[in-house]
Design an enzyme around this catalytic site. Sequence first.
Site: not given
Lengths: 168, 571
Positions: B60, B122-123, B172, B481
């Site tokens: 993602e 869940f999730q 959902k 750096m």
Amino acid sequence: MRHIISILVNNQPRVLARVASLFGRRNFNIESISVGESEEPGLSRIVIVTHGDARTMEQVSKHLHKLIDVIKVQDLSIQQSVARELLLVKVGATASNRAEIQGIIEPFRASVVDVGINSLMIQATGDREKLDALIELLRPYGIKELARTGITALPRSMQIQPKAHMHA
Amino acid sequence: MTTDQKHTSADGELTGSEILLRCLIEEKVEFIFGYPGGAVLPIYDSLYYGSIKHILYRHEQGAIHAADGYARATGKPGVVIATSGPGATNLVTGIATAQMDSIPLVCITGNVPQNLIGTDAFQEADITGITMPITKHSYLVQDVRDLPRVVKEAFHIASTGRPGPVLIDIPKDVSNAKAPFSYPETVFIRGYQPTTNPHPLQIEKLHQAIAESKRPLILAGGGVVTSGADQELIAFAERAKIPVTTTLMGIGGFPGTHPLWLGMPGMHGTVAANRALLECDLLIGIGARFDDRVTMGRIDKFATSAKIVHIDIDPAEIGKNVDTYIPIVGDVKRVLEVALQDLPVSQSEAWLQNLKDLKQQYPLTFKQSDNTLKPQWVIQHLYETTGGDAIVTTDVGQHQMWVAQYFHFSRPRSFISSGGLGTMGFGFPAAIGAQLAYPDRTVISVTGDGGFQMTAQELAVVALANIPVKVAIINNQCLGMVRQWQEVFYQRRYSEVDLSGSPDFVKLAEAYGVKGMRACTQEEARQAWREALDHPGPVVIDFQVDPEENVYPMVAPGAGLDEMMLGDEKP
């Protein structure tokens, strides 16, 4: 300097969280915060007491205005306004000193709202200094529990020496 | 649910996911950058029949940086979709990156059904809460009937005023619920009315200050690029005879070849730009936010003899970091258009000559070497062979500074870099987004060996779709750096900067089916780069450069701009 900031917001979920988290994220302090419905359906008024110099207050106001749900921001401490908070305090009380306590709270126009066997619950409203003074007078009796609402405020209708709004 | 049921609903109603897709079509979205999962199954099901091109990334974070790169290259909002929980939290770095650089993004996340929200299902993640400090605004959609208004508002908020990322979290059950579809034509948000037109009185004050000034300077930032004000800026600087320094975000907003350009200011700025900041008597900040990489956080040493003018669309930026003599709130392009009318000329002849001499006396230089490849030389070579027209993306670090110093961009939206947040892993996926927007332009992802490994998995995307991004890894086998800072400020105690154990980048590229090459000398570099430009598909070149090379000039954090370290560089 102490400032009372009044913020008119959309009454949406999480708006209070957005405002409070903005203060935290930008390292501005919150001394008290109160929120409730406003005169317009769908809008709430959040009143925040904070500390800072003029530069900090300008930043507070500008960053609040960046929140999409913020409609209006006013600094009520730079104009004439009425600021009040509610105090509920439960103090130890015996049959013998109830009348004495009653005598102490009377000049504060506070009232007894609940009576227990060994305690009294007292309700008072006013500005912060007045409630602080009342608490100090009640302390010797033993403060069992105490709750304060934080300041809520509105500007006075008659502004004797009107000063400018922050960013109306 | 079958196709027939979906498309022939007797009551003419659409599901939430279909409504979402219709909204995105109304917004003329070309690409969706995303990754499917349980909570966005209805949305992906609707996409299956849709006309919008979806690009499947491998993480993602790759998807959102690609959407960001698309947005920076085009100016149009990038759209990213991720699922609930881990999908959504993987967007966080990308959202923060876009927020810091004011990039318009619409981030759509799925969430668990509303009856499960708050149950640690869940999730499930409270993504609205998690991203609250790093979005311009966010929505949790609670009713399918709100969806069209929410999407309309989200695109409006993301792309107007000071742009930024807007999150739409869709449970959902909302994606599955049905409602009639109609897309609102207008937006009215009571608490959101950005000021675009400047106050005429402030423009008058600006004119007066210019007429009076002998040592004026323009500090142009990302706002010039965002508002598309590059032509107005050129006209303004030329007519008023004012030199220009462009911040990292402002690079490309003013041509890097223009005689009035002084280079970049600040921590790794040019001597001319920093001296100009120290000595100017009028400093006009245009869409620049006076970040601590420019001021070094030492306001007491910054432009002390200057009247500061600050032009910005975001009132909260004005007075935030520096005290402002003339604040001008408005869209930069609009402000410059207005200011160009009756624009006076400054008395800057001596000043311009002085700065021109400084530019000649202190050019950006590096020591050439016969047996090692110098990173600055590589960047210079990329510039010389492609001109200022290529789109170049970077991560953060030494390679980023060398691109900023040695690649002279001639037009805006060509330098795509994570400025504010300094995100490693940003450049390569951002290059994919930019290349999708401009398939015919040369898009180069200049990256470090550290940053590239943070999102290298997106090689699969360029391989599969034959997206011809040229990846130039400036490989110094360490975190350059960080190593430089440890050398200068921590007495060469090189703590955990050695990137030994990195893969063979040529083989890594080849494993994905991407052309890979390695260059250790100038001749090999020339050859490999020529081949890369001729190759029609994606290429990875591992430029093995001198690991000891440092970025100069440099101003230490906490020091003033008058304390520049120049290194011992000689051409």
